[in-house]
Design a protein around this motif. Structure first.
Motif, PDB file in Angstrom:
ATOM      1  N   GLN A   1       0.758  -1.078  -0.123  1.00 63.10           N
ATOM      2  CA  GLN A   1      -0.032  -0.051   0.006  1.00 63.10           C
ATOM      3  C   GLN A   1       0.888   1.446   0.125  1.00 63.10           C
ATOM      4  OE1 GLN A   1      -2.626   0.917   3.524  1.00 63.10           O
ATOM      5  NE2 GLN A   1      -3.988   1.681   2.015  1.00 63.10           N
TER       6      GLN A   1
ATOM      7  N   ALA B   1       1.151  -8.702   4.667  1.00 62.88           N
ATOM      8  CA  ALA B   1       0.855  -9.924   4.331  1.00 62.88           C
ATOM      9  C   ALA B   1      -0.392 -10.475   4.087  1.00 62.88           C
ATOM     10  CB  ALA B   1       1.101 -10.888   5.684  1.00 62.88           C
ATOM     11  N   ARG B   2      -0.701 -11.267   2.911  1.00 59.46           N
ATOM     12  CA  ARG B   2      -1.995 -11.861   2.571  1.00 59.46           C
ATOM     13  C   ARG B   2      -1.945 -13.353   2.593  1.00 59.46           C
ATOM     14  NH1 ARG B   2      -3.233  -7.602   3.899  1.00 59.46           N
ATOM     15  NH2 ARG B   2      -4.273  -5.956   3.026  1.00 59.46           N
TER      16      ARG B   2
ATOM     17  N   SER C   1       6.790  -7.537  14.566  1.00 54.29           N
ATOM     18  CA  SER C   1       5.914  -8.117  15.727  1.00 54.29           C
ATOM     19  C   SER C   1       6.703  -7.765  16.965  1.00 54.29           C
ATOM     20  CB  SER C   1       5.581  -9.444  15.639  1.00 54.29           C
ATOM     21  OG  SER C   1       4.568  -9.560  14.908  1.00 54.29           O
TER      22      SER C   1
ATOM     23  N   GLU D   1      -9.782   7.652   3.594  1.00 49.38           N
ATOM     24  CA  GLU D   1     -10.630   6.948   2.594  1.00 49.38           C
ATOM     25  C   GLU D   1     -11.418   8.190   1.852  1.00 49.38           C
ATOM     26  OE1 GLU D   1     -13.533   4.742   4.981  1.00 49.38           O
ATOM     27  OE2 GLU D   1     -12.028   3.136   5.743  1.00 49.38           O
TER      28      GLU D   1
ATOM     29  N   PHE E   1      -7.525   4.148   1.487  1.00 52.15           N
ATOM     30  CA  PHE E   1      -8.014   3.683   0.155  1.00 52.15           C
ATOM     31  C   PHE E   1      -8.375   4.774  -0.605  1.00 52.15           C
ATOM     32  CE2 PHE E   1     -10.502   0.287   3.178  1.00 52.15           C
ATOM     33  CZ  PHE E   1      -9.393  -0.455   3.300  1.00 52.15           C
TER      34      PHE E   1
END
Ligand code: C2E
Ligand code: CA
Ligand code: CA
Ligand code: CA
Length: 277
Positions: A44, A61-62, A118, A237, A256
């Motif tokens: 992004q 991550a996806r 993390s 957004e 977005f």
């Protein structure tokens, strides 16, 4: 289960139970996914508020599972942490993203890569040296990377974390405090953090339609500025929000309105041609 003064719809209960059962299955599938390439990385863009140019891209991550479809990182990242897979998962994300960054550098592109870290990774003894090894392999440097650390991570177990964070900064990495405003803030300690960027949590951009929400945002921006941090607001957004934040002098915008997280091929085009193309 929730106690007397609660109303809960039956369908919610059924759904929660189903999810609980599925968790076990998801765990073993996550471990497979890391090994067989079902885990991917999306990117992004983070936009310079004044110029509209892409300053950096955040790697996210996806996971597309054969049976369950897309599984949210809000679900599988905490799970990976819990079952000890986060190191392996993160290694994969970082290696994929660095490969991509190498191809951007080869194309003459200068944008930085933002990587989420993390809590447990910060304390992993070989974390910094490993990261630097991978960068060396790809002829990249820590200056190419911004590491994102969540606020709660950044501010609990403070002394030990500060030491690790200072080492990262000494090695040349930039640091961003992620999800700012949602953690257990010890504001008195924030000024000691060796961070360069403050990422204001998505929830704050979503409250700008109220007068109170706008005042809170303004106060956060002033606080960050006072501490010499650059400000990124996440969750932008729409155009109205972008304009308001530009007016406040926010440095960078993400959300977005500019782009969702997208596959590498799409972000490649953004970087080469600009977001408007
Ligand atoms: P995050 O680091 O705070 O990432 C931003 C999240 O906000 C992303 O959710 C992104 O898709 C979402 N987002 C972006 N723009 C907008 C917007 O305009 N509106 C709204 N409502 N949401 C927006 P995502 O991709 O589901 O990731 C969730 C979280 O999972 C991340 O939050 C991050 O904490 C964690 N995560 C993702 N990938 C990794 C990873 O590789 N390593 C680690 N440690 N954590 C990761
Ligand atoms: Ca992040
Ligand atoms: Ca965030
Ligand atoms: Ca988050």
């Amino acid at each position: 289960h929730a106690g007397r003064n609660n109303v809960c719809f039956y369908s919610d209960i059924v759904h929660l139970k189903a999810l609980g059962r599925e968790h076990v299955a998801i765990q073993s599938r996550l471990s497979d996914a890391i090994r067989n390439g079902a885990l991917q990385v999306y990117y992004q863009p983070v936009i310079h508020a004044r110029s509209g140019e892409v300053m950096a891209v955040e790697a996210l991550a996806r996971w597309q599972d054969d049976q369950s479809g897309w599984i949210s990182p809000e679900l599988f990242i905490p799970m990976a942490e819990k079952v000890g897979l986060i190191q392996e998962l993160s290694e994969l994300v970082i290696r994929i993203a660095l490969e991509r960054l190498r191809s951007w550098r080869d194309a003459g592109l200068k944008q930085r890569l933002m990587i989420n870290i993390s809590r447990s990774q910060l304390f992993y003894p070989r974390f910094i040296s490993q990261l630097i090894e991978w960068l060396d392999e790809k002829r990249l440097s820590p200056q190419d990377i911004i590491l994102e650390i969540t606020e709660s991570v950044a501010l609990t177990d403070y002394a030990r974390q500060l030491k690790h964070l200072k080492h990262l900064v000494m090695a040349g990495f930039q640091l961003a405090i992620d999800d700012f405003g949602t953690g257990y803030s010890a504001l008195s300690q924030l000024h000691e953090m060796p961070a360069n960027l403050l990422k204001v949590d998505v929830s704050f951009a979503q409250r700008l339609h109220t007068e109170e929400g706008r005042r809170v945002m303004q106060a956060i921006v002033q606080l960050g500025r006072g501490l010499g941090l650059q400000i990124v607001v996440e969750g932008v957004e729409n155009l109205e929000t972008a304009r308001f934040l530009q007016g406040l002098g926010v440095d960078y915008l993400q959300g977005f309105h500019f782009s969702e997280p997208v596959p590498a091929g799409v972000v490649d085009l953004y970087l080469r041609l600009g977001l408007g193309n």
